[in-house]
Design an enzyme around this catalytic site. Structure first.
Site, PDB file in Angstrom:
ATOM      1  CE1 TYR A   1      37.664 -59.380 -20.302  1.00  0.00           C
ATOM      2  CE2 TYR A   1      39.261 -57.854 -20.434  1.00  0.00           C
ATOM      3  CZ  TYR A   1      38.381 -58.569 -21.135  1.00  0.00           C
ATOM      4  OH  TYR A   1      38.572 -58.842 -22.558  1.00  0.00           O
TER       5      TYR A   1
ATOM      6  CE  LYS B   1      39.590 -61.794 -21.626  1.00  0.00           C
ATOM      7  NZ  LYS B   1      39.175 -62.945 -22.492  1.00  0.00           N
TER       8      LYS B   1
HETATM    9  P1  NAP Z   1      31.085 -59.994 -27.221  1.00  0.00           P
HETATM   10  O1  NAP Z   1      30.588 -59.178 -28.279  1.00  0.00           O
HETATM   11  O2  NAP Z   1      30.330 -59.451 -25.819  1.00  0.00           O
HETATM   12  O3  NAP Z   1      30.367 -61.399 -27.328  1.00  0.00           O
HETATM   13  C1  NAP Z   1      30.912 -62.344 -26.296  1.00  0.00           C
HETATM   14  C2  NAP Z   1      30.321 -63.916 -26.880  1.00  0.00           C
HETATM   15  O4  NAP Z   1      30.825 -64.476 -25.730  1.00  0.00           O
HETATM   16  C3  NAP Z   1      29.138 -63.956 -27.300  1.00  0.00           C
HETATM   17  O5  NAP Z   1      29.399 -64.942 -28.545  1.00  0.00           O
HETATM   18  C4  NAP Z   1      28.403 -64.600 -26.116  1.00  0.00           C
HETATM   19  O6  NAP Z   1      27.352 -65.580 -26.599  1.00  0.00           O
HETATM   20  C5  NAP Z   1      29.606 -65.310 -25.783  1.00  0.00           C
HETATM   21  N1  NAP Z   1      29.355 -65.754 -24.211  1.00  0.00           N
HETATM   22  C6  NAP Z   1      29.378 -65.046 -22.973  1.00  0.00           C
HETATM   23  N2  NAP Z   1      29.209 -65.712 -22.143  1.00  0.00           N
HETATM   24  C7  NAP Z   1      29.087 -66.865 -22.247  1.00  0.00           C
HETATM   25  C8  NAP Z   1      28.876 -68.290 -21.439  1.00  0.00           C
HETATM   26  N3  NAP Z   1      28.672 -68.079 -20.364  1.00  0.00           N
HETATM   27  N4  NAP Z   1      28.818 -69.150 -22.299  1.00  0.00           N
HETATM   28  C9  NAP Z   1      28.823 -69.276 -23.701  1.00  0.00           C
HETATM   29  N5  NAP Z   1      28.962 -68.112 -24.259  1.00  0.00           N
HETATM   30  C10 NAP Z   1      29.210 -67.034 -23.810  1.00  0.00           C
HETATM   31  O7  NAP Z   1      32.437 -59.882 -27.007  1.00  0.00           O
HETATM   32  P2  NAP Z   1      33.780 -59.579 -27.785  1.00  0.00           P
HETATM   33  O8  NAP Z   1      34.046 -58.255 -27.606  1.00  0.00           O
HETATM   34  O9  NAP Z   1      33.508 -60.299 -29.155  1.00  0.00           O
HETATM   35  O10 NAP Z   1      34.977 -60.476 -26.824  1.00  0.00           O
HETATM   36  C11 NAP Z   1      35.375 -61.543 -27.449  1.00  0.00           C
HETATM   37  C12 NAP Z   1      36.600 -62.244 -26.556  1.00  0.00           C
HETATM   38  O11 NAP Z   1      37.578 -61.182 -26.960  1.00  0.00           O
HETATM   39  C13 NAP Z   1      36.254 -62.259 -25.059  1.00  0.00           C
HETATM   40  O12 NAP Z   1      37.186 -63.121 -24.506  1.00  0.00           O
HETATM   41  C14 NAP Z   1      36.935 -60.770 -24.696  1.00  0.00           C
HETATM   42  O13 NAP Z   1      37.438 -60.890 -23.237  1.00  0.00           O
HETATM   43  C15 NAP Z   1      38.328 -60.774 -25.677  1.00  0.00           C
HETATM   44  N6  NAP Z   1      38.493 -59.237 -25.799  1.00  0.00           N
HETATM   45  C16 NAP Z   1      37.853 -58.281 -26.379  1.00  0.00           C
HETATM   46  C17 NAP Z   1      38.168 -57.036 -26.453  1.00  0.00           C
HETATM   47  C18 NAP Z   1      37.244 -55.939 -27.222  1.00  0.00           C
HETATM   48  O14 NAP Z   1      37.923 -54.702 -27.218  1.00  0.00           O
HETATM   49  N7  NAP Z   1      36.228 -56.231 -27.524  1.00  0.00           N
HETATM   50  C19 NAP Z   1      39.600 -56.937 -26.182  1.00  0.00           C
HETATM   51  C20 NAP Z   1      40.496 -57.674 -25.558  1.00  0.00           C
HETATM   52  C21 NAP Z   1      39.847 -59.092 -25.448  1.00  0.00           C
HETATM   53  P3  NAP Z   1      25.772 -64.894 -26.622  1.00  0.00           P
HETATM   54  O15 NAP Z   1      25.800 -64.072 -27.958  1.00  0.00           O
HETATM   55  O16 NAP Z   1      24.904 -66.304 -26.683  1.00  0.00           O
HETATM   56  O17 NAP Z   1      25.696 -63.994 -25.480  1.00  0.00           O
END
Ligand code: NAP
Length: 247
Positions: free
Chosen positions: A155, A159
């Site tokens: 990851y 990133k």
């Molecule tokens: P999340 O709640 O797990 O949501 C992930 C999203 O990505 C969902 O809409 C999912 O769609 C979609 N997705 C996953 N695999 C996919 C694929 N193969 N094709 C199309 N769509 C896909 O994640 P989140 O926490 O909101 O994270 C969003 C972004 O922020 C990510 O890039 C993550 O790495 C980054 N981020 C998050 C955090 C954190 O603390 N949460 C911190 C730093 C960075 P479905 O609903 O259809 O599965």
């Protein structure tokens, strides 16, 4: 409130968590939003939130790993609305573990969904944006891409790769008025972080000077800035939104 009326955005991973928050905030700012997620029902969840916020939406089911589907989605959005002003590469997954024990699938899926897919969607929008002599591309990275994280090497590599991609494309596209920036969130409360063990959550909280986990809207506010004319001279940068966690 930022005014993005008349603009069109494409957001990947718009069904839940940060992407859903971004889609809703863009819609509240007057932007029409094309929502991409893995299934019809999840993409439609993002689109429904956009309509609820008072704007127009399109919903696309896609696995962001498929480059041909990225092209189809961009073409369909252009056919419907004639322009794409903002791309948010947000879809992402984690498959945490020590590298010694990591499967090929855990390496490939994390690199493909977090990093390679962003190249596919950016490539697909680059021609229409350059032709329009404007656009804002926002890559959702992570503070883990800046700091590294034991147990998240796949990851963190993806990133960090996004940050190199951001800076390279900012140089490549700058003369055509297309800006490329990254956001590096810290710990944001979503499905992705709710899976973490309680002791990891407690340790994370101790590392956050602001003593709260972030909300998707905290990231969406950064997207609104980078998408707007207020950021018209901002390109190739990484906006860290982490309550001070990376200090
Ligand atoms: P999340 O709640 O797990 O949501 C992930 C999203 O990505 C969902 O809409 C999912 O769609 C979609 N997705 C996953 N695999 C996919 C694929 N193969 N094709 C199309 N769509 C896909 O994640 P989140 O926490 O909101 O994270 C969003 C972004 O922020 C990510 O890039 C993550 O790495 C980054 N981020 C998050 C955090 C954190 O603390 N949460 C911190 C730093 C960075 P479905 O609903 O259809 O599965």
């Amino acid at each position: 409130m930022t005014d993005l009326s008349g603009k069109v955005a494409l957001v990947t991973g718009a069904s839940r968590g940060i992407g859903l928050g971004i889609a809703e905030s863009l819609a509240k700012s007057g932007c029409r939003v094309a929502c991409v997620a893995t299934s019809d029902s999840s993409a439609e969840r993002g689109a429904a939130a956009v309509r609820e916020a008072g704007s127009e939406a399109l919903a696309f089911a896609a696995d962001v790993r498929e480059s041909a589907r990225a092209t189809e989605i961009v073409e369909a959005t252009l056919a419907e609305w004639g322009q794409i002003d903002v791309l948010v590469n947000n879809a992402g997954i984690t498959r945490d573990g020590l590298l010694m024990k990591m499967s090929d699938e855990d390496v490939d899926s994390v690199i493909d969904i977090n990093l390679k897919a962003s190249m596919f969607y950016t490539r697909a929008v680059s021609r229409p944006m350059m032709k329009a002599r404007g656009g804002s591309i926002i890559n959702v990275s992570s503070i883990v891409g800046l700091m590294g994280s034991a147990g998240q090497s796949n990851y963190a590599a993806a990133k960090a790769g996004l940050l190199g991609l951001t800076r390279s494309l900012a140089s490549e596209f700058g003369a055509r008025g297309v800006r490329v920036n990254a956001i590096a969130p810290g710990y944001i409360q979503t499905d992705m972080t709710s899976e973490l063990p309680e002791e990891v959550k407690a340790e994370s909280m101790k590392a956050i000077p602001m003593r709260r986990f972030g909300d998707p809207v905290d990231i969406a506010n950064g997207v609104l800035f980078l998408a707007s004319d207020a950021a018209s001279y901002v390109t190739g940068t990484t906006l860290v939104i982490d309550g001070g966690m990376s200090l």
